[in-house]
Motif scaffolding. Sequence first.
Motif, short mmCIF file in Angstrom:
data_model
loop_
_atom_site.label_atom_id
_atom_site.label_comp_id
_atom_site.label_asym_id
_atom_site.label_seq_id
_atom_site.Cartn_x
_atom_site.Cartn_y
_atom_site.Cartn_z
N TYR A 1 0.81 -1.22 0.00
CA TYR A 1 0.00 0.00 0.00
C TYR A 1 0.85 1.27 0.00
O TYR A 1 0.31 2.37 0.09
CB TYR A 1 -0.92 0.00 1.22
CG TYR A 1 -1.89 -1.16 1.26
CD1 TYR A 1 -3.08 -1.11 0.55
CD2 TYR A 1 -1.59 -2.31 1.98
CE1 TYR A 1 -3.96 -2.19 0.56
CE2 TYR A 1 -2.46 -3.39 2.00
CZ TYR A 1 -3.65 -3.32 1.29
OH TYR A 1 -4.51 -4.39 1.31
N VAL A 2 2.15 1.14 -0.11
CA VAL A 2 3.05 2.28 0.02
C VAL A 2 3.14 3.09 -1.27
O VAL A 2 3.10 4.32 -1.25
CB VAL A 2 4.46 1.80 0.46
CG1 VAL A 2 5.49 2.92 0.31
CG2 VAL A 2 4.42 1.29 1.90
N ALA A 3 3.29 2.44 -2.41
CA ALA A 3 3.61 3.15 -3.64
C ALA A 3 2.95 2.52 -4.85
O ALA A 3 2.57 1.33 -4.83
CB ALA A 3 5.13 3.18 -3.84
N THR A 4 2.82 3.30 -5.89
CA THR A 4 2.29 2.85 -7.17
C THR A 4 3.10 3.49 -8.30
O THR A 4 3.92 4.39 -8.07
CB THR A 4 0.81 3.25 -7.35
OG1 THR A 4 0.71 4.69 -7.25
CG2 THR A 4 -0.08 2.62 -6.29
N THR A 5 2.83 3.04 -9.52
CA THR A 5 3.40 3.69 -10.70
C THR A 5 2.28 3.94 -11.71
O THR A 5 1.20 3.36 -11.63
CB THR A 5 4.48 2.84 -11.37
OG1 THR A 5 3.91 1.58 -11.79
CG2 THR A 5 5.65 2.57 -10.43
N ASP A 6 2.56 4.84 -12.66
CA ASP A 6 1.73 4.99 -13.84
C ASP A 6 2.66 5.20 -15.03
O ASP A 6 3.87 4.99 -14.90
CB ASP A 6 0.72 6.13 -13.68
CG ASP A 6 1.37 7.49 -13.47
OD1 ASP A 6 2.62 7.61 -13.65
OD2 ASP A 6 0.65 8.45 -13.14
N ASP A 7 2.14 5.61 -16.16
CA ASP A 7 2.97 5.76 -17.35
C ASP A 7 4.01 6.86 -17.20
O ASP A 7 5.02 6.88 -17.91
CB ASP A 7 2.09 6.07 -18.57
CG ASP A 7 1.24 4.89 -18.98
OD1 ASP A 7 1.52 3.76 -18.50
OD2 ASP A 7 0.28 5.08 -19.75
N GLU A 8 3.77 7.79 -16.28
CA GLU A 8 4.64 8.96 -16.16
C GLU A 8 5.67 8.85 -15.05
O GLU A 8 6.67 9.57 -15.05
CB GLU A 8 3.79 10.22 -15.93
CG GLU A 8 2.73 10.45 -17.00
CD GLU A 8 3.33 10.54 -18.39
OE1 GLU A 8 4.42 11.12 -18.53
OE2 GLU A 8 2.70 10.02 -19.34
N GLY A 9 5.40 8.00 -14.03
CA GLY A 9 6.34 7.95 -12.93
C GLY A 9 5.85 7.14 -11.76
O GLY A 9 5.11 6.17 -11.92
N LEU A 10 6.27 7.56 -10.56
CA LEU A 10 6.01 6.80 -9.33
C LEU A 10 5.35 7.70 -8.30
O LEU A 10 5.69 8.88 -8.19
CB LEU A 10 7.33 6.24 -8.80
CG LEU A 10 7.26 5.33 -7.58
CD1 LEU A 10 8.30 4.21 -7.70
CD2 LEU A 10 7.49 6.10 -6.28
N GLN A 11 4.42 7.11 -7.54
CA GLN A 11 3.65 7.85 -6.54
C GLN A 11 3.88 7.23 -5.16
O GLN A 11 3.80 6.00 -5.01
CB GLN A 11 2.15 7.83 -6.85
CG GLN A 11 1.79 8.34 -8.24
CD GLN A 11 1.99 7.31 -9.33
OE1 GLN A 11 1.73 6.13 -9.14
NE2 GLN A 11 2.46 7.76 -10.50
N THR B 1 8.16 11.47 -13.37
CA THR B 1 7.50 12.27 -12.33
C THR B 1 7.44 11.51 -11.02
O THR B 1 6.95 10.38 -10.97
CB THR B 1 6.08 12.65 -12.77
OG1 THR B 1 6.15 13.42 -13.97
CG2 THR B 1 5.39 13.48 -11.70
N LEU B 2 7.94 12.14 -9.96
CA LEU B 2 7.78 11.64 -8.60
C LEU B 2 6.66 12.42 -7.94
O LEU B 2 6.73 13.65 -7.85
CB LEU B 2 9.08 11.81 -7.81
CG LEU B 2 9.00 11.47 -6.31
CD1 LEU B 2 8.69 9.99 -6.10
CD2 LEU B 2 10.31 11.86 -5.60
N SER B 3 5.62 11.71 -7.49
CA SER B 3 4.47 12.34 -6.86
C SER B 3 4.40 11.92 -5.39
O SER B 3 4.60 10.74 -5.08
CB SER B 3 3.17 11.95 -7.56
OG SER B 3 3.20 12.35 -8.92
N LEU B 4 4.13 12.87 -4.54
CA LEU B 4 4.01 12.59 -3.11
C LEU B 4 2.68 13.13 -2.60
O LEU B 4 2.27 14.24 -2.95
CB LEU B 4 5.15 13.24 -2.33
CG LEU B 4 6.57 12.76 -2.67
CD1 LEU B 4 7.23 13.72 -3.64
CD2 LEU B 4 7.41 12.61 -1.43
N VAL C 1 1.69 16.58 -4.70
CA VAL C 1 2.72 17.45 -5.23
C VAL C 1 3.64 16.60 -6.10
O VAL C 1 4.01 15.49 -5.73
CB VAL C 1 3.49 18.15 -4.09
CG1 VAL C 1 4.20 17.16 -3.19
CG2 VAL C 1 4.47 19.17 -4.66
N ALA C 2 3.96 17.10 -7.27
CA ALA C 2 4.69 16.31 -8.25
C ALA C 2 5.97 17.02 -8.67
O ALA C 2 6.00 18.25 -8.82
CB ALA C 2 3.82 16.03 -9.47
#
Length: 632
Positions: A425-435, A481-484, A509-510
Amino acid sequence: MTMTTTTTTAAATPVAPSHGTLRPLGLDEVQVTGGFWAQRQAVNATASLAHIEHWMEREGWIGNFDRAVAGTLPLDRGGREFSDSEVYKLLEAMAWEIGRGDDADLDGRFRALVGRIGAAQEPDGYLNTMFGRTGQRPRYSDLEWGHELYCYGHLFQAAVARARTRPDADDGLLAIARRAADHVVETFGPGGIESVCGHAEIEPALAELGRATGDRRYVDQAALFVERRGTGTLADIELGRAYYQDDVPVREATVLRGHAVRANYLAAGAVDVAVETDDGELLAALTTQWENTVARRTYVTGGQGSQHEGEAFSDDFVLPPDRAYSETCAGVGSVMFSWRLLLAQGLPRYADLIERTLFNVVATSPSHAGTEFYYTNTLHQRVPGTVPPTDVASPRASSSLRAPWFAVSCCPPNVARTLASLAAYVATTDDEGLQLHQYAPSRIRASLVDGRRIELDVETEYPRDGVVRVSVVATEDRPWTLSLRVPAWAQGATLVTPDGEQPAPAGTVAVTRSFAAGDVVELRLPMAPRVSSADPRIDAVRGCVVVERGPEVLCVESVDLGSDVEGARLSGVTEVDGHVLATMVVAAQDDAAWPYGERAEPAGTTAEVPLIAYHDWANRGPSTMRVWLPLA
């Protein structure tokens, strides 16, 4: 549809949608390496799992499978009609823990348990120790209360956990689950029994088994169960059909209602169905249900369910702290529901509720030792708790201190499977980066869909401290993109990047750039204690406030106050070296007086009292406690 034996590739995660806004990262990609949650995971691994296994053997719940093979059921069957499901939850917790820590001894115990379960399965795939044998009620003769399909659901989730953490394992659990799932499809599919289970759970489990195996029939059966729910296929009962969500079709419901665990499990499964069938209408209905439930029927802790009768949601804004049921399993179900919506839509509000529920419900249930648990989670303990016996299962709701075991022990293995899989449940990714959605010291090694490799280390003392430091270990020289997530409570947060410092408003925030090894992004969350009041429609806490710090709800406990909390009123809050202190006015009480009429403000003495995290309460013996504090 022709059955396929293909297993799709998925991360070692409880939920792996075929598509969505975000892709979850599994235990093979994220490890929690320290801090609050690593400590909880360590206790879960070294104490809780063995404790749970011991009690299930002691109470005869595991032995029921042996008795089924021996033909001695039902005379000596142990546990309630749903006790099989608790064994399956233990299996799931073991599977995630083996995937997380590669414990050879635990793997051996896991395999032995699978062997005992598999031996009890009928030739046609049916598997249950409560029904279907000589002297027992017929199969599926009590869909309202029998929990047969519910039990299958937890079996399927255990099998998915094993398949995703140890895909080459030869223990046979996935085959057992598939035989049972094929039986369910044949028995309850088109032309079969046109009904549902009184306790939702098989819906998300079937959907996930379909994802894990590539067999669409399982997803279709989950969809059929979701569509049948609310059409009156189950008998009406004293608590009403709303108790098991059979009063209103899922698409027409506007808020979660009835038994809180059932409601959340059903909603989670319905999201799975909506995603896999591209059903935007269904997903929109579930989003509305989530929004209204959070706004009107959820405690400040994230807990859900304010009625002891029916373990249920009450009407809007009926949230009495001293009568909070807030079942631990409902908190787990809420996390399941919110996580699926987060993957589908990518909105940070879902991760906000997950964080609140993890810290203030899931983390509250187990003792520091990991061998006692809360079934319900009151927000106001009026009398000192009674130490429960260590050698007898306690009644579930009446235990005023954490108990080693309950006659209905759904919560301990539910907590265990959640903690063991927490890194997912900590992190995910998409086509642009990591969240990043949840903050804990972590090691993240993941790839984007296009193959770009991202390796990060997260350093933080959260929730003790609000600084989250994300270091780039390795990456390619291409922008990503790193999103937090910035929690809704974190007003005034800032973000420090290689390009400088900037405000970090609540939400997401990205940072998009060509990162290099050694780059650091630092999120700074304000951790000063906050004094929060409730919507005035919540009558039960009018005139009271709650103190929060970061994601943690705080409380005052009589152990610290030196007297009963009932006579204490709050007049101020300060923080010293990370410890929150409350200025409390403690007034003497006249227990013999008529309690009504014109009353002067009672005189009292003033004391500086530490407020503790709610999840830590009742770890120091019997006490009184309250979360909502009346103002002086």
